[in-house]
Design a protein around this motif. Structure first.
Motif, PDB file in Angstrom:
ATOM      1  N   SER A 385      -7.356  -3.682   5.237  1.00  0.00           N
ATOM      2  CA  SER A 385      -7.530  -4.643   4.134  1.00  0.00           C
ATOM      3  C   SER A 385      -7.272  -6.066   4.613  1.00  0.00           C
ATOM      4  O   SER A 385      -7.940  -7.008   4.191  1.00  0.00           O
ATOM      5  CB  SER A 385      -6.574  -4.325   2.987  1.00  0.00           C
ATOM      6  OG  SER A 385      -6.825  -3.040   2.499  1.00  0.00           O
ATOM      7  N   GLN A 426      -9.574  -3.389  -2.644  1.00  0.00           N
ATOM      8  CA  GLN A 426      -9.033  -2.030  -2.725  1.00  0.00           C
ATOM      9  C   GLN A 426      -8.541  -1.733  -4.143  1.00  0.00           C
ATOM     10  O   GLN A 426      -8.756  -0.650  -4.666  1.00  0.00           O
ATOM     11  CB  GLN A 426      -7.880  -1.899  -1.736  1.00  0.00           C
ATOM     12  CG  GLN A 426      -7.440  -0.469  -1.535  1.00  0.00           C
ATOM     13  CD  GLN A 426      -6.618  -0.306  -0.269  1.00  0.00           C
ATOM     14  OE1 GLN A 426      -6.167  -1.290   0.321  1.00  0.00           O
ATOM     15  NE2 GLN A 426      -6.422   0.915   0.164  1.00  0.00           N
ATOM     16  N   ASP A 506     -13.660  -2.197   0.242  1.00  0.00           N
ATOM     17  CA  ASP A 506     -12.357  -1.821   0.794  1.00  0.00           C
ATOM     18  C   ASP A 506     -11.901  -0.526   0.137  1.00  0.00           C
ATOM     19  O   ASP A 506     -11.271  -0.541  -0.920  1.00  0.00           O
ATOM     20  CB  ASP A 506     -11.341  -2.948   0.540  1.00  0.00           C
ATOM     21  CG  ASP A 506     -10.037  -2.708   1.290  1.00  0.00           C
ATOM     22  OD1 ASP A 506      -9.869  -1.597   1.833  1.00  0.00           O
ATOM     23  OD2 ASP A 506      -9.200  -3.620   1.322  1.00  0.00           O
TER      24      ASP A 506
HETATM   25 MG    MG Z   1      -6.028  -1.324   2.463  1.00  0.00          MG
END
Ligand code: MG
Ligand code: ATP
Length: 591
Positions: A385, A426, A506
């Protein structure tokens, strides 16, 4: 939570507010002028009354009584009109100024870099934007409504008392120094206490904010009691500090009143013989008492606005801390900027750490070519990330740089590419509003056909179609009314609607079942064949069909290549593959 008092903030504090002072100078002066009128009218009244009594009532002359009575009515009327006018002006000015100040503050908060935002928690930012600005607004209102009237009235009534009888005026020589001392003490002790109050309100806000965002966890763990206790702790602290500040601030007013009343008693005591001996008229004595009351009134106003000043000063300091921040973000509306396109994006020796001395990414060298499909895989915490956040320009590399089409780009130049990067974080966030509002977030001009296309690719169209309101279906705060998988797919559709050149996901298909994920990838390839993709995942199955897979391990690129090559070339990759899919699992070559 500590108060950040930096030297430069103090210095620049006044210059921060110059702009507002300048803008509202005219109406401000106008209201002061009107206030002057008002105070003058107030000052005339006791004298008129004295004349009415001493020359009219005492002498039994009705025409004189009528004459002065009429004058008093006229003066009252003029005073009332003046009061109305300055109320209107002062309300306008203070609301307009605080509106503007809030807008500028919000702008500044929007422009804060993620690093700067770490410095101030959300509770304090919210408190500064709301409560602190209100305190400043209250002060400005108080100032324009009454504060300047108080010195007019105070000095005026002193002069009037002097004119009535210099003997009376002696009391002021005692009164004035006592008041000066009281005011100084008030400022000296009240101000730091008030700063402490505001800090505790910050903590209260932050506590509430955290509670609301974590309410599901609280419920799941049945920890309401614990939360109540934590809240009570900050609440009690805030009440304690408030009480302490109020005690100090409230000593001032009554002491002032006491001192003034005592001096009135003193004068009455002294003058009892003068009246009986006929040296002064009853009217004059009455006027004196009225002037003393006006003087008391003036002092009371000063106390009140003084308390407002103590608060406003603390608030102004806190607000100017935000205004003084040098922000490097240049927020450009994604849809307003010209779409930037790239041929290659190159990570050049990029190392990065959120905190000093702790590198999360280490010497990353990697190139994204337009049109190709990339995958990034790595264990949890390996820096995937972080890698994407650097690419989005949320942070700048600690070491190394990005090159676009062979040229090194600055952070601001990189940010300009955001309009062609469709990024799905994410933990993607949906705003409260309709599905349409959310989808159009990055592209307000999108047509319904485009929305249908994007949601079809993201495999969410069926859900939207089945909902009775379709694209108008409401989504609760933070996407609370949709499932995890629906949220992810809506976030993907939102990114696709921007028509990005590069789609960055992500781990954004983590909540989808394998079939839905497969359908999504297939639809994407069929309907956006030219798109560049960068998919991050912990699942081999999500990225194994990519043309180039990056294996990340503890912030370093440990291997790069296609699936088949990595199966033999990278022990990390082959281990992940074995664990997740077992040997001999085939995949669709056509994707
Ligand atoms: Mg991550
Ligand atoms: P996952 O697969 O669990 O999403 P990841 O590979 O995406 O993991 P990152 O989120 O990039 O991992 O985090 C890498 C490291 O950086 C972690 O050790 C994490 O503790 C640290 N980290 C992430 N965000 C921050 C932050 N804002 N401040 C400080 N450290 C951070």
């Amino acid at each position: 939570m500590k108060l950040r008092l930096r030297g430069e903030t103090k210095l620049s504090q006044m210059t921060m507010y110059k702009k507002y002072i300048k803008r509202y100078r005219m109406p401000f002066s106008a209201s002061i002028l009107v206030l002057g009128f008002e105070a003058f009218c107030d000052l005339l009244q006791p004298t008129l009354l004295a004349l009415l009594i001493d020359r009219g009532v005492a002498m039994g002359k009705l025409d004189v009584v009528v004459h002065y009575g009429f004058l008093m009515i006229v003066v009252t009327a003029i005073g009332a009109v003046a009061a109305l006018t300055r109320n209107v002006i002062s309300a306008r000015v203070s609301y307009a100024a605080s509106h503007e100040l809030r807008r500028d503050l919000f702008d500044q908060i929007v422009k804060m870099s993620p690093t700067q935002r770490l410095e101030f928690d959300q509770g304090t930012l919210m408190n500064r934007l709301t409560n602190d600005v209100t305190q400043m607004q209250n002060f400005v209102t108080g100032l324009m409504r009454v504060f300047l009237k108080a010195p007019f009235l105070g000095i005026g009534s002193m002069i009037m008392v002097f004119r009535l009888s210099p003997e009376f005026a002696v009391v002021f020589f005692v009164l004035l120094p006592i008041m000066a001392v009281l005011m100084t003490l008030n400022l000296k002790y009240g101000f730091p206490l008030y700063i402490k109050v505001q800090e505790s309100v910050d903590a209260l806000n932050e506590r509430l904010r955290e509670f609301f965002s974590g309410i599901r966890v609280v419920r799941a763990f049945n920890r309401f009691g614990f939360e109540t206790e934590k809240f009570e702790h900050v609440n009690a602290e805030s009440a304690k500090r408030m009480g302490r500040a109020m005690r100090v601030l409230s000593i001032f007013g009554p002491s002032m009143s006491l001192v003034i009343q005592l001096s009135v008693v003193y004068v009455l005591f002294k003058s009892r013989l003068w009246v009986t001996e006929g040296q002064i008229g009853l009217g004059m004595l009455l006027a004196f008492i009225q002037y003393m009351l006006q003087f008391l009134f003036a002092m009371m106003i000063i106390t009140r606005v003084f308390n407002l000043l103590v608060r406003a000063k603390g608030s102004a300091m806190r607000v100017s801390e935000i205004l003084a921040l040098v922000t490097d973000e240049e927020p450009t509306q994604v849809f307003e900027t010209e779409k930037k396109t790239f041929k290659t994006i190159q990570w050049q020796d990029v190392s990065f750490g959120y905190l000093q001395g702790q590198m999360i990414l280490k010497e990353v060298n990697f190139t994204i070519k337009a049109g190709k499909k990339y995958g990034v895989i790595g264990g949890t915490g390996s820096g995937k990330s972080t890698l994407l956040q650097l690419l989005m320009g949320f942070y700048s590399p600690t070491v190394g740089s990005f090159k676009i089409d062979g040229e090194a780009v600055s952070l601001n130049a990189l940010k300009k590419f955001r309009c062609s990067f469709g990024y799905v974080a994410q933990d993607s966030f949906l705003f409260s509003g309709t599905i349409e509002d959310n989808l159009k977030f990055g592209n307000p001009d999108a047509t319904t056909a485009e929305m249908v296309e994007a949601s079809e690719i993201a495999q969410i169209y069926d859900y939207i179609e089945e909902s009775s309101l379709g694209f108008q279906t409401a989504i609760g705060r933070g996407g609370i009314t949709v499932s995890g998988g629906q949220k992810q797919r809506l976030a993907i559709a939102r990114a696709l609607l921007m028509k990005p050149q590069l789609l960055i996901l992500d781990d954004s298909t983590s909540a989808l079942d394998s079939l839905t994920e497969y359908n999504f990838r297939k639809a994407l390839m069929e309907r956006r064949p030219l798109i560049t993709t960068l998919f991050v995942s912990q699942r081999v199955s999500s990225i194994m069909d990519a043309e180039c897979i990056v294996v990340l391990s503890e912030g370093r690129i440990s291997a790069v290549g296609r699936h088949e090559a990595l199966l033999y070339g990278s022990s990390i990759y082959s281990e992940l593959y074995d664990i997740q899919l077992g040997k001999g699992v085939s995949y669709d070559e056509s994707l």
